[in-house]
Enzyme design. Sequence first.
Site, PDB file in Angstrom:
ATOM      1  N   ASP A  73       0.808  -1.219   0.000  1.00 38.42           N
ATOM      2  CA  ASP A  73       0.000   0.000   0.000  1.00 38.42           C
ATOM      3  C   ASP A  73       0.842   1.271   0.000  1.00 38.42           C
ATOM      4  O   ASP A  73       2.047   1.234   0.251  1.00 38.42           O
ATOM      5  CB  ASP A  73      -0.962  -0.005   1.205  1.00 38.42           C
ATOM      6  CG  ASP A  73      -0.346  -0.643   2.449  1.00 38.42           C
ATOM      7  OD1 ASP A  73       0.880  -0.560   2.609  1.00 38.42           O
ATOM      8  OD2 ASP A  73      -1.093  -1.216   3.257  1.00 38.42           O
ATOM      9  N   ASN A 142      -7.577  -3.587  14.374  1.00 41.25           N
ATOM     10  CA  ASN A 142      -8.981  -3.814  13.970  1.00 41.25           C
ATOM     11  C   ASN A 142      -9.112  -4.964  12.971  1.00 41.25           C
ATOM     12  O   ASN A 142     -10.191  -5.208  12.431  1.00 41.25           O
ATOM     13  CB  ASN A 142      -9.581  -2.527  13.394  1.00 41.25           C
ATOM     14  CG  ASN A 142      -8.911  -2.091  12.091  1.00 41.25           C
ATOM     15  OD1 ASN A 142      -8.032  -2.780  11.576  1.00 41.25           O
ATOM     16  ND2 ASN A 142      -9.327  -0.958  11.559  1.00 41.25           N
ATOM     17  N   HIS A 144      -7.379  -5.259  10.051  1.00 35.48           N
ATOM     18  CA  HIS A 144      -7.102  -4.986   8.630  1.00 35.48           C
ATOM     19  C   HIS A 144      -5.807  -5.666   8.184  1.00 35.48           C
ATOM     20  O   HIS A 144      -4.894  -5.880   8.974  1.00 35.48           O
ATOM     21  CB  HIS A 144      -7.105  -3.476   8.323  1.00 35.48           C
ATOM     22  CG  HIS A 144      -5.948  -2.691   8.843  1.00 35.48           C
ATOM     23  ND1 HIS A 144      -6.062  -1.431   9.373  1.00 35.48           N
ATOM     24  CD2 HIS A 144      -4.614  -2.970   8.895  1.00 35.48           C
ATOM     25  CE1 HIS A 144      -4.879  -0.980   9.711  1.00 35.48           C
ATOM     26  NE2 HIS A 144      -3.983  -1.889   9.444  1.00 35.48           N
ATOM     27  N   GLU A 149      -9.787  -2.397   5.313  1.00 37.98           N
ATOM     28  CA  GLU A 149     -10.351  -2.111   6.632  1.00 37.98           C
ATOM     29  C   GLU A 149     -11.654  -2.893   6.822  1.00 37.98           C
ATOM     30  O   GLU A 149     -12.347  -3.196   5.847  1.00 37.98           O
ATOM     31  CB  GLU A 149     -10.660  -0.607   6.735  1.00 37.98           C
ATOM     32  CG  GLU A 149      -9.467   0.311   6.540  1.00 37.98           C
ATOM     33  CD  GLU A 149      -8.646   0.517   7.813  1.00 37.98           C
ATOM     34  OE1 GLU A 149      -8.751  -0.314   8.737  1.00 37.98           O
ATOM     35  OE2 GLU A 149      -7.888   1.505   7.865  1.00 37.98           O
TER      36      GLU A 149
HETATM   37  C1  F6R Z   1       0.998  -1.543   6.059  1.00 42.27           C
HETATM   38  C2  F6R Z   1       0.030  -2.614   6.275  1.00 42.27           C
HETATM   39  C3  F6R Z   1      -0.806  -2.610   7.513  1.00 42.27           C
HETATM   40  C4  F6R Z   1       0.037  -2.919   8.757  1.00 42.27           C
HETATM   41  C5  F6R Z   1      -0.824  -2.900  10.015  1.00 42.27           C
HETATM   42  C6  F6R Z   1      -0.026  -3.168  11.275  1.00 42.27           C
HETATM   43  O1  F6R Z   1       1.702  -1.769   4.852  1.00 42.27           O
HETATM   44  O2  F6R Z   1      -0.082  -3.469   5.461  1.00 42.27           O
HETATM   45  O3  F6R Z   1      -1.830  -3.556   7.368  1.00 42.27           O
HETATM   46  O4  F6R Z   1       0.616  -4.170   8.613  1.00 42.27           O
HETATM   47  O5  F6R Z   1      -1.449  -1.646  10.127  1.00 42.27           O
HETATM   48  O6  F6R Z   1       0.839  -2.117  11.511  1.00 42.27           O
HETATM   49  P1  F6R Z   1       1.906  -2.190  12.712  1.00 42.27           P
HETATM   50  O7  F6R Z   1       2.907  -3.195  12.315  1.00 42.27           O
HETATM   51  O8  F6R Z   1       2.485  -0.800  12.761  1.00 42.27           O
HETATM   52  O9  F6R Z   1       1.152  -2.559  13.933  1.00 42.27           O
END
Ligand code: F6R
Length: 258
Positions: A73, A142, A144, A149
């Site tokens: 992303d 959450n 995702h 999301e």
């Molecule tokens: C970002 C992504 C998100 C993160 C998720 C966890 O490229 O794919 O799904 O993996 O938000 O983020 P952290 O590791 O910061 O808890």
Amino acid sequence: MSPQGHLHVTVFPNDRVAARALARRLADAIAEQPSLVLGLATGRTPIRLYHELSHLVSRGQADLSQVRTFNLDEFVGLDGSHPGSYRQFMQTHLFGPAGIPAEHIHFLNGAAANLEEECDRYEAAIADAGGIDIQILGIGTNGHIGFNEPARELCARTHRVALKASTRHSNAGLFGGDEAAVPKEALSMGMATILRAKSIVLLATGKSKVSCVAQAVQGPVTTRMPASFLQLHRDVELVLDEAAAKDVRDSERSQSIG
Ligand code: F6R
């Protein structure tokens, strides 16, 4: 990477040991197939993994010079040179230190003039590369994955997405702690884009992930918990530390290490 061909849960004593073990296994997979196509995530969780991988490269124990990468992303409105972009995050934590050549790096351009065309271009580029061999994922509290999301419906393909307040909050660090500066939208691989990867490794560490990990592993498959869809893939491994695995039932654990 899972030997059993189903959702496989490996629990390590802490995040450092988990990152080190996963880095070594990725290095082995790359040694076997040097031009492997890697799907990559940003966020706090994989930083240790990327540092461990870079460390293996600097010691001559891994060679990522032929690997091709696709990140999940990018923020809308930012091009890859913006300091808050995920492209720059990856340059700092992996691409630079591990010596991955720019021409092997694929990224969504959040500043593209036509974002729909940009999403189509990305899908086509993944297909042209022969698909993703190993997709590394994190998980949001959450549930995702990528920026898919929780919602009534999930998107299959790479798409434009409005970020939840909680997601913008957790990304504020990339923008000097200023939550208001975090873009309100992102481009993200879709659920089918992710689930088409040949194998998937989700890395989750720390106690903030207890609930989402337990729901993803042993809850119902629901669009309200996007990571639960991983249960439908034939080769997924969850690499967890004890803190994140606290509510995962023993019967769901394939392996506990240490
Ligand atoms: C970002 C992504 C998100 C993160 C998720 C966890 O490229 O794919 O799904 O993996 O938000 O983020 P952290 O590791 O910061 O808890």
